[in-house]
Design an enzyme around this catalytic site. Structure first.
Site, PDB file in Angstrom:
ATOM      1  N   LYS A  54      65.153 -48.850  17.463  1.00 28.00           N
ATOM      2  CA  LYS A  54      63.751 -48.627  17.831  1.00 28.00           C
ATOM      3  C   LYS A  54      62.863 -49.746  17.310  1.00 28.00           C
ATOM      4  CE  LYS A  54      60.197 -46.702  19.572  1.00 28.00           C
ATOM      5  NZ  LYS A  54      60.002 -46.897  21.039  1.00 28.00           N
ATOM      6  N   GLU A  57      58.659 -55.632  32.823  1.00 31.68           N
ATOM      7  CA  GLU A  57      58.788 -54.390  32.039  1.00 31.68           C
ATOM      8  C   GLU A  57      59.680 -53.381  32.766  1.00 31.68           C
ATOM      9  OE1 GLU A  57      58.349 -53.434  29.175  1.00 31.68           O
ATOM     10  OE2 GLU A  57      58.326 -51.255  29.284  1.00 31.68           O
ATOM     11  N   GLU A 111      67.734 -51.564  29.622  1.00 29.96           N
ATOM     12  CA  GLU A 111      68.005 -51.109  28.246  1.00 29.96           C
ATOM     13  C   GLU A 111      68.492 -49.670  28.185  1.00 29.96           C
ATOM     14  OE1 GLU A 111      64.790 -50.866  25.421  1.00 29.96           O
ATOM     15  OE2 GLU A 111      63.319 -50.517  26.973  1.00 29.96           O
ATOM     16  N   LYS A 127      63.150 -51.806  31.218  1.00 25.53           N
ATOM     17  CA  LYS A 127      63.424 -50.359  31.130  1.00 25.53           C
ATOM     18  C   LYS A 127      64.771 -50.029  31.765  1.00 25.53           C
ATOM     19  CE  LYS A 127      60.918 -49.036  28.510  1.00 25.53           C
ATOM     20  NZ  LYS A 127      60.406 -50.259  28.089  1.00 25.53           N
ATOM     21  N   ASN A 132      46.718 -31.550  11.476  1.00 27.21           N
ATOM     22  CA  ASN A 132      47.338 -32.420  12.480  1.00 27.21           C
ATOM     23  C   ASN A 132      46.246 -32.765  13.476  1.00 27.21           C
ATOM     24  OD1 ASN A 132      48.979 -33.723  14.307  1.00 27.21           O
ATOM     25  ND2 ASN A 132      49.687 -31.834  15.289  1.00 27.21           N
ATOM     26  N   GLY A 133      46.084 -34.071  13.766  1.00 29.57           N
ATOM     27  CA  GLY A 133      45.089 -34.480  14.759  1.00 29.57           C
ATOM     28  C   GLY A 133      44.157 -35.532  14.186  1.00 29.57           C
TER      29      GLY A 133
END
Ligand code: AGP
Length: 611
Positions: free
Chosen positions: A606, A485, A492, A489, A103-104
């Site tokens: 999403k 923006e 929504e 936010k 991971n990474g």
């Protein structure tokens, strides 16, 4: 960010598939574009790995158990190499002696790969992980911990790994640097995982590795070492009381708040990747390639929602710093309006998911009209990246919450890096000024962390406005898209109607809405436009409207009856990176106080994969 899990069974064998697959299911939120497991038993190591969701791997494995003494599992969030069976983990070295999951991001993988290629090593995948396992193999002479440690000292970047050797059936080695890895102490097994959810079903007793530490799991217990010196170190066992859901959210109640708090780190990692220090040039190999044969005169920025707001900030940044003309359109508008294009136009498509249908459609139209396509995207191998001539990855890790936060600030960061790269490469800015700007940009992550310390102050502001049903967000210049923006936010996730407006536009109609108690958020960074924002505020106050000010010039507002949230000083051009955080947190608490489903707001998805 990927999910990794290793297990060593100490008394005989066990059906490791029944341990690894449920464990991977619990960490699948960390990465879900491919998955794989490796299990060692008397017949050697069997490896199964598939592109796509974990369920595809589960179906391919069927119902039969896979018994063994030691095993590894991985769910991938691709950073190098698109999702595919070959690029899925676990990865063998080319001689099948060592196998691991990772991971990474190993920043220096390409120079190590060149060294290995010169030694005759062959590769099957495009991943940095396969480079890592082959480097470990070059040091392996039967002593796995030493081989892992010698290789680990050479890796640069973020890496946590679980490693096993084909000739050592009851041994596993784990190393950690910058991304989590913890040891789980079960009754008859020891586990290594990227988070506790992978083995919470078996034990709550954990040991957290710190950066630069190594764990060696054996039948005689687990031993810990310092990666740099090889000295054995003492570690203690903690008992964790989290449930699975809390653990997946890193102890936060929602993915959104977890992702808000990830911003300093993910922005820092992105900066380090392209700008190791203010003394060095911005590194953009993808753009070096593209500008060799193309001389761009216009940038056409496309996106939707939050990504569109990043495009609008991008216009101010690219025109201001890089002196290159920009055009910004909603992707769904550009889809049906063929703006004039020439080979001197480069299209920059911004998208977290890389799957937004409107953006894909608009890119196809621009591509067909002859434009080169650069995408700024968070998902490796997504549809948008496959349409693009070059992709600039934001490397924010999976963004689970529908409301985009860390992806937005990483999109902005990438745009700043592109603008500085252009300014530097084409001599658009004084070198001393460029160096100052680089220093200021590199200082942003720490300033983001400072803002996150004031979360309670922002929560208080949300309480002040917990009954309102409307909100204006006002900004001028580069703050105007940030106002948009902030409004998005709030809308929504709290379902409060909000509009982002250019401050200068208020007098052309919008101010009619102002009445006693009507709230407005004023974005007022230090800039030549500050006094204009003061004037906007006074227009609102004179009509008994309510005002909340986000500013790094708090003294300018001290004599007014307004709520002020001060953010750390920074050049105006970078203020969107800092102003975004209080706006995200304000929206979060506004939604929480209204009992909303913050991570999965009504009517939303999403990724909007339909036009
Ligand atoms: C932002 O919080 C929303 N989730 C939405 O506006 C989103 O930004 C938009 O749908 C674009 O998504 P993309 O970045 O994946 O293309």
């Amino acid at each position: 960010m990927c999910g990794i899990l290793g297990a060593v069974i100490h008394d005989g064998d066990n059906d490791l598939k029944s341990i690894l697959l449920p464990g991977l299911r619990a960490v699948e939120y960390r990465g879900y574009d491919s998955a794989g497991i490796a299990v060692m038993n008397g017949d050697g190591i069997s490896v199964s790995k598939k592109a796509g969701k974990l369920s595809i791997l589960e179906d391919s494995l069927g119902e039969s158990p896979i018994t063994g003494s030691v095993g590894l599992g991985h769910t991938r969030w691709a950073t190098h190499g698109a999702p595919s069976d070959e690029n899925a983990h676990p990865h063998w070295d080319y001689q099948h002696r060592i196998i691991l999951v990772h991971n990474g991001i190993i920043e220096n993988y390409s120079e190590i790969k060149d060294e290995l290629l010169s030694k005759g090593v062959t590769f099957k995948s495009e991943t940095d992980t396969e480079v890592a396992v082959n480097l470990i193999a070059t040091y392996y002479d039967g002593d796995l911990p030493t081989a892992v440690r010698l290789a680990g000292k050479r890796f640069r970047g973020s890496f946590s790994m679980c490693v096993m050797a084909a000739d050592q059936p009851r041994l596993m080695v784990g190393i950690r640097n910058e991304v989590p890895l913890l040891v789980g102490h079960g009754d008859n097994a020891t586990y290594l995982a990227s988070d506790i959810t992978a083995f919470l079903a078996y034990t709550r007793d954990v040991t957290y590795l710190e950066d630069g530490e190594m764990a060696v799991l054996t039948d005689n217990g687990t031993h810990y070492y310092d990666l740099a010196t090889g000295h054995e170190i003492e570690k203690h066992v903690e008992r964790v009381e989290w449930n699975i859901e809390q653990a997946q959210k890193g102890g936060y109640d929602t993915f959104m708040m977890k992702e808000i708090h990830e911003q300093p780190n993910v922005v820092r990692h992105l900066l380090e990747r392209h700008l190791p220090s203010a003394n060095e040039p911005v590194q953009m190999p993808q753009l070096d390639e593209l500008t060799k044969e193309n001389d761009f005169r216009l940038v056409s920025l496309l996106g939707c929602g939050t990504a569109f707001h990043a495009c609008k900030v991008g216009k101010y940044v690219l025109e201001g710093l890089a002196k290159i003309p920009c055009r910004v359109m909603y992707a769904h508008e550009a889809l049906y309006h063929q703006a004039p294009l020439s080979s001197a136009t480069v299209t920059v498509a911004v998208s977290q998911s890389g799957e937004t249908a409107d953006t894909l459609g608009a890119v196809k139209v621009q591509k067909a009209a002859g434009s080169k396509i650069i995408s700024i995207c968070n998902v490796v191998g997504s549809s948008l990246t496959r349409l693009s001539d070059q992709t600039l990855y934001t490397l924010a890790g999976p963004e689970i919450s529908v409301a985009s936060t860390k992806a937005f600030t990483c999109q902005l960061t990438m745009i700043y890096l592109v603008a500085l790269w252009i300014a530097e490469k084409f001599g658009k800015e004084d070198p001393a000024e460029l160096r100052r700007l680089k220093e200021e940009l590199l200082a942003v992550p720490d300033k983001m962390s400072a803002i996150l310390q004031s979360e309670k102050q922002i929560e208080h502001l949300a309480r002040v406005y917990r009954q309102v049903r409307h909100f204006y967000y006002l900004g001028r210049g580069i703050s105007y898209p940030v106002a948009m923006e902030g409004a998005l936010k709030l809308k929504e996730i709290s379902y409060v109607h909000a509009e982002g407006y250019a401050g200068g536009e208020m007098k052309h109609g919008a101010i009619a809405m102002i009445e006693p108690g009507f709230p407005s958020c004023i974005l007022a960074p230090k800039s030549p436009l500050l006094e204009k924002m003061v004037a906007n505020m006074e227009e609102i106050l004179s009509r008994n409207g309510e005002v909340m000010v986000i500013t790094n010039a708090p003294d300018r507002f001290s004599k007014y009856d307004v709520h002020v949230f001060p953010f750390p000083d920074c050049p105006q051009v970078f203020s969107p990176l800092l102003m975004s955080l209080p706006l995200q947190i304000f929206a979060f608490y506004s939604a929480k106080l209204r009992g909303r489903d913050i991570d999965q707001p009504r009517n939303l998805a999403k990724s909007v994969v339909v036009e």
